[in-house]
Design an enzyme around this catalytic site. Structure first.
Site, PDB file in Angstrom:
ATOM      1  N   CYS A  57       0.851  -1.327   0.100  1.00  0.00           N
ATOM      2  CA  CYS A  57       0.129  -0.021   0.020  1.00  0.00           C
ATOM      3  C   CYS A  57       0.876   1.187  -0.146  1.00  0.00           C
ATOM      4  CB  CYS A  57      -1.018   0.042   1.181  1.00  0.00           C
ATOM      5  SG  CYS A  57      -1.988  -1.160   1.492  1.00  0.00           S
ATOM      6  N   GLU A  59       0.643   4.137   1.915  1.00  0.00           N
ATOM      7  CA  GLU A  59       1.124   4.555   3.290  1.00  0.00           C
ATOM      8  C   GLU A  59       2.424   3.692   3.646  1.00  0.00           C
ATOM      9  OE1 GLU A  59      -1.884   3.067   2.129  1.00  0.00           O
ATOM     10  OE2 GLU A  59      -3.496   3.910   3.610  1.00  0.00           O
ATOM     11  N   CYS A  94      -1.430  -1.263   7.412  1.00  0.00           N
ATOM     12  CA  CYS A  94      -0.715   0.078   7.386  1.00  0.00           C
ATOM     13  C   CYS A  94      -0.900   0.673   8.832  1.00  0.00           C
ATOM     14  CB  CYS A  94      -1.367   1.029   6.282  1.00  0.00           C
ATOM     15  SG  CYS A  94      -0.670   0.360   4.651  1.00  0.00           S
TER      16      CYS A  94
HETATM   17  N1  THU Z   1      -4.314   0.432  -0.941  1.00  0.00           N
HETATM   18  C1  THU Z   1      -3.641   1.420  -0.556  1.00  0.00           C
HETATM   19  O1  THU Z   1      -2.534   1.513  -1.361  1.00  0.00           O
HETATM   20  N2  THU Z   1      -3.830   2.153   0.638  1.00  0.00           N
HETATM   21  C2  THU Z   1      -5.128   1.889   1.196  1.00  0.00           C
HETATM   22  O2  THU Z   1      -5.205   2.593   2.301  1.00  0.00           O
HETATM   23  C3  THU Z   1      -5.994   1.045   0.988  1.00  0.00           C
HETATM   24  C4  THU Z   1      -5.594   0.166  -0.021  1.00  0.00           C
HETATM   25  C5  THU Z   1      -4.223  -0.188  -1.951  1.00  0.00           C
HETATM   26  C6  THU Z   1      -3.864  -1.471  -2.124  1.00  0.00           C
HETATM   27  C7  THU Z   1      -4.294  -2.134  -3.499  1.00  0.00           C
HETATM   28  O3  THU Z   1      -3.096  -1.972  -4.320  1.00  0.00           O
HETATM   29  C8  THU Z   1      -5.510  -1.418  -3.707  1.00  0.00           C
HETATM   30  O4  THU Z   1      -5.421  -0.027  -3.098  1.00  0.00           O
HETATM   31  C9  THU Z   1      -6.780  -1.870  -3.722  1.00  0.00           C
HETATM   32  O5  THU Z   1      -6.987  -2.541  -2.417  1.00  0.00           O
END
Ligand code: THU
Length: 140
Positions: A57, A59, A94
């Site tokens: 993710c 974050e 995260c």
């Molecule tokens: N994702 C993030 O990068 N941060 C978040 O707070 C929620 C989810 C990403 C992970 C994945 O690549 C996509 O969003 C869908 O879950």
């Protein structure tokens, strides 16, 4: 805390990298910006993988970038959900990573990149029971 406004510099930092999000599988682009205790801003985007579980993710990428540069204390976090009409909170993993480097009062700004809608919360409200290995928090 939803009346608190979103810091423009954090939002602009996240916006500046949103298009670099690598999200060919979910088509859900996310960018994050964190400010450390020295006022420095670090950014991250989500990086997906064809082996889905290896996705990281935005974050975590931002926090790890801060740590790589020697930062050890997160003061503020912004999460920009580029393709969502609603703001989204950091996922549980995260939040745990943020908690390693942040006080419970740390503010988390969540912004929709589609509608501009935002939500503001404190880390302790999103993750009331962060795991700690022990009470001594050595960062050496
Ligand atoms: N994702 C993030 O990068 N941060 C978040 O707070 C929620 C989810 C990403 C992970 C994945 O690549 C996509 O969003 C869908 O879950």
């Amino acid at each position: 805390m939803s009346e608190t406004s979103v810091p423009r510099d954090l939002l602009e930092a996240a916006l500046s990298v949103l298009n670099n999000a690598y999200a060919p599988y979910s088509r859900f682009r996310v960018a994050s910006a964190v400010r450390d205790s020295n006022g420095r801003i670090f950014v991250g985007i989500n990086v997906e993988n064809s082996s889905y579980g290896l996705t990281v993710c935005a974050e975590r990428v931002a926090v790890f970038s801060m740590v790589t540069r020697g930062g050890r204390l997160v003061r503020e976090v912004l999460v920009l959900a580029g393709d969502s009409r609603e703001p989204v909170p950091p996922c549980g993993a995260c939040l745990q990573v943020i908690a390693e480097f942040a006080e419970p009062e740390t503010i988390i700004y969540m912004v929709s990149g589609v509608t501009g809608k935002h939500r503001v919360a404190r880390l302790r409200d999103l993750l009331p029971s962060a795991f700690r290995l022990d009470a001594r928090r050595s960062k050496e």
